[in-house]
Scaffold this active site. Structure first.
Site, PDB file in Angstrom:
ATOM      1  N   ASP A 200       0.829  -1.206   0.000  1.00  0.00           N
ATOM      2  CA  ASP A 200       0.000   0.000   0.000  1.00  0.00           C
ATOM      3  C   ASP A 200       0.868   1.262   0.000  1.00  0.00           C
ATOM      4  OD1 ASP A 200      -2.388   1.368  -0.018  1.00  0.00           O
ATOM      5  OD2 ASP A 200      -2.681   1.299   2.149  1.00  0.00           O
TER       6      ASP A 200
ATOM      7  N   SER B 114      -7.716  -5.634  -5.092  1.00  0.00           N
ATOM      8  CA  SER B 114      -8.831  -6.153  -4.293  1.00  0.00           C
ATOM      9  C   SER B 114     -10.138  -6.061  -5.078  1.00  0.00           C
ATOM     10  CB  SER B 114      -8.954  -5.361  -2.984  1.00  0.00           C
ATOM     11  OG  SER B 114      -9.524  -4.093  -3.235  1.00  0.00           O
TER      12      SER B 114
ATOM     13  N   ASN C 262       1.202   3.418  -2.938  1.00  0.00           N
ATOM     14  CA  ASN C 262       1.708   3.836  -4.255  1.00  0.00           C
ATOM     15  C   ASN C 262       1.199   5.228  -4.647  1.00  0.00           C
ATOM     16  OD1 ASN C 262       2.615   1.236  -4.258  1.00  0.00           O
ATOM     17  ND2 ASN C 262       1.340   0.530  -5.961  1.00  0.00           N
TER      18      ASN C 262
ATOM     19  N   ARG D 143     -12.267   2.215  -8.097  1.00  0.00           N
ATOM     20  CA  ARG D 143     -11.394   3.364  -8.406  1.00  0.00           C
ATOM     21  C   ARG D 143     -11.747   3.933  -9.783  1.00  0.00           C
ATOM     22  NH1 ARG D 143      -5.458   2.387  -5.724  1.00  0.00           N
ATOM     23  NH2 ARG D 143      -6.278   1.796  -3.690  1.00  0.00           N
TER      24      ARG D 143
ATOM     25  N   GLU E  71       1.160 -13.023  12.753  1.00  0.00           N
ATOM     26  CA  GLU E  71       1.732 -11.839  13.400  1.00  0.00           C
ATOM     27  C   GLU E  71       1.604 -10.672  12.423  1.00  0.00           C
ATOM     28  OE1 GLU E  71       2.775 -11.601  16.477  1.00  0.00           O
ATOM     29  OE2 GLU E  71       2.372 -13.728  16.833  1.00  0.00           O
TER      30      GLU E  71
ATOM     31  N   ASN F  88     -11.120  -2.604  -5.332  1.00  0.00           N
ATOM     32  CA  ASN F  88     -10.341  -1.675  -6.158  1.00  0.00           C
ATOM     33  C   ASN F  88     -11.009  -1.372  -7.507  1.00  0.00           C
ATOM     34  OD1 ASN F  88      -7.146  -2.916  -4.915  1.00  0.00           O
ATOM     35  ND2 ASN F  88      -8.226  -1.060  -4.301  1.00  0.00           N
TER      36      ASN F  88
ATOM     37  N   SER G 127      -8.202  -4.471   5.228  1.00  0.00           N
ATOM     38  CA  SER G 127      -8.794  -4.222   3.911  1.00  0.00           C
ATOM     39  C   SER G 127      -9.204  -5.513   3.176  1.00  0.00           C
ATOM     40  CB  SER G 127      -7.862  -3.376   3.036  1.00  0.00           C
ATOM     41  OG  SER G 127      -7.565  -2.159   3.669  1.00  0.00           O
TER      42      SER G 127
HETATM   43  C1  IPE Z   1      -5.621  -2.726  -0.157  1.00  0.00           C
HETATM   44  O1  IPE Z   1      -5.225  -1.408  -0.334  1.00  0.00           O
HETATM   45  C2  IPE Z   1      -5.653  -3.442  -1.479  1.00  0.00           C
HETATM   46  C3  IPE Z   1      -4.350  -3.708  -2.091  1.00  0.00           C
HETATM   47  C4  IPE Z   1      -3.182  -3.437  -1.579  1.00  0.00           C
HETATM   48  C5  IPE Z   1      -4.397  -4.358  -3.368  1.00  0.00           C
HETATM   49  P1  IPE Z   1      -6.287  -0.228  -0.510  1.00  0.00           P
HETATM   50  O2  IPE Z   1      -5.498   1.012  -0.649  1.00  0.00           O
HETATM   51  O3  IPE Z   1      -7.240  -0.556  -1.585  1.00  0.00           O
HETATM   52  O4  IPE Z   1      -7.045  -0.272   0.890  1.00  0.00           O
HETATM   53  P2  IPE Z   1      -7.923   0.837   1.615  1.00  0.00           P
HETATM   54  O5  IPE Z   1      -8.992   1.239   0.668  1.00  0.00           O
HETATM   55  O6  IPE Z   1      -7.024   1.968   1.956  1.00  0.00           O
HETATM   56  O7  IPE Z   1      -8.431   0.147   2.839  1.00  0.00           O
HETATM   57  C1  IPE Z   2      -1.567   0.201  -3.350  1.00  0.00           C
HETATM   58  O1  IPE Z   2      -1.360   1.552  -3.388  1.00  0.00           O
HETATM   59  C2  IPE Z   2      -1.841  -0.393  -4.711  1.00  0.00           C
HETATM   60  C3  IPE Z   2      -3.204  -0.875  -4.916  1.00  0.00           C
HETATM   61  C4  IPE Z   2      -4.172  -0.843  -4.059  1.00  0.00           C
HETATM   62  C5  IPE Z   2      -3.505  -1.446  -6.220  1.00  0.00           C
HETATM   63  P1  IPE Z   2      -2.571   2.596  -3.418  1.00  0.00           P
HETATM   64  O2  IPE Z   2      -2.914   2.852  -4.829  1.00  0.00           O
HETATM   65  O3  IPE Z   2      -3.664   2.133  -2.547  1.00  0.00           O
HETATM   66  O4  IPE Z   2      -1.873   3.877  -2.798  1.00  0.00           O
HETATM   67  P2  IPE Z   2      -2.488   4.888  -1.736  1.00  0.00           P
HETATM   68  O5  IPE Z   2      -2.946   4.058  -0.569  1.00  0.00           O
HETATM   69  O6  IPE Z   2      -3.629   5.594  -2.408  1.00  0.00           O
HETATM   70  O7  IPE Z   2      -1.359   5.787  -1.375  1.00  0.00           O
HETATM   71 MG    MG Z   3      -4.100   2.362  -0.595  1.00  0.00          MG
END
Ligand code: IPE
Ligand code: IPE
Ligand code: MG
Length: 246
Positions: free
Chosen positions: A21, A66, A23, A72, A208, A69, A197
């Site tokens: 998480d 997920s 990115n 988005r 853990e 996702n 998540s």
């Molecule tokens: C969890 O990250 C899903 C993945 C890493 C693929 P998210 O960024 O989607 O989670 P939330 O929405 O912050 O809980």
């Molecule tokens: C994780 O990074 C990648 C995926 C969930 C695919 P994010 O895209 O959720 O990055 P943040 O949490 O918005 O910084």
């Molecule tokens: Mg995220």
């Protein structure tokens, strides 16, 4: 002594799961589009996978996309799917060089056709590798997986193939996506978020949990070593008391 040498190989987790998480925030802090963060996350996947394989970890499960996702913006979903196809193709050499077998869990048939076929291709080409299984969680969620297991069990009961009295935690887990993968001893989440998540809800009953402040594109081999060292300093009691743990 560097961090890697401090790791007790006799107490290595067999299975590590990671919620990759941060990115988007990584990219945003550089004034870039979110997809730039996803692109830079590929190097972290490469480093983490090779570090885990070199140590002797047997399973590494990465949460890549997920079920939620899909909500988005379409352009981000499309960019993620394209990146997945490209990466599955370009990283074949890394997987072969490191003797890593690619596997996947999730509702794979509902991925875009190009993703699904590239996934099958890379999984097929790496299927004889045996140092470590790299398991990608794609279009995955823990609740989906548990509901799917319940649905499969219900179908077998309705067809008279399964005695409902035989359903217990041990038999239930045979219907999960991870039926032939041991539960992760260690679950890592990057980016400072302290939540699950919808990841591996069944399997992490006694994992853990390790929360790293590092944003995923900054996660490197040493960050994995740090997480493993932290894990090795914990006492896992599984409901018992200290004196019962050898
Ligand atoms: C969890 O990250 C899903 C993945 C890493 C693929 P998210 O960024 O989607 O989670 P939330 O929405 O912050 O809980
Ligand atoms: C994780 O990074 C990648 C995926 C969930 C695919 P994010 O895209 O959720 O990055 P943040 O949490 O918005 O910084
Ligand atoms: Mg995220």
């Amino acid at each position: 002594m560097d961090l890697k040498e401090k790791i007790d190989l006799a107490k290595l987790p067999q299975h590590i799961a990671i919620i990759m998480d941060g990115n988007g925030r990584w990219a945003k802090s550089r004034g870039e589009m979110r997809v730039f963060g996803h692109q830079n996350g590929v190097e972290s996947v490469r480093q983490t996978s090779t570090a885990a394989a070199e140590l002797g970890v047997k399973y590494l499960t990465l949460y890549a996309f997920s079920t939620e996702n899909w909500k988005r913006p379409k352009c981000e979903v499309d960019a993620l799917m394209n990146l997945l196809v490209q990466t599955l193709n370009s990283e074949l050499g890394t997987l072969m060089d490191n003797n890593i077998r690619l596997r996947a869990i999730g509702d794979l048939t509902h991925l875009q056709e190009s993703c699904y076929s590239q996934l099958l291709e890379t999984m097929g080409k790496t299927s004889n590798n045996n140092r470590m299984d790299l398991v990608l969680a794609l279009n995955y969620s823990g609740r989906w997986e548990i509901a799917e297991a319940a649905r499969k069990i219900a179908l077998e009961v309705a067809a008279g193939k399964l005695d409902p009295e035989s359903v217990n935690p041990d038999t239930f887990q045979l219907y999960l996506e991870t039926s032939n993968i041991p539960d992760p001893e260690l679950l890592i989440r990057t980016s400072g978020e302290n939540r699950i998540s919808n990841f591996l809800l069944w399997q992490i009953a006694y994992s853990e949990l390790y929360f790293s402040p590092r944003l995923w594109p900054d996660f490197r081999k040493n960050d994995l070593y740090e997480a493993i060292l932290d894990y090795q300093n914990r006492e896992r009691r599984f409901g018992m008391i200290s004196e019962q743990i050898i």
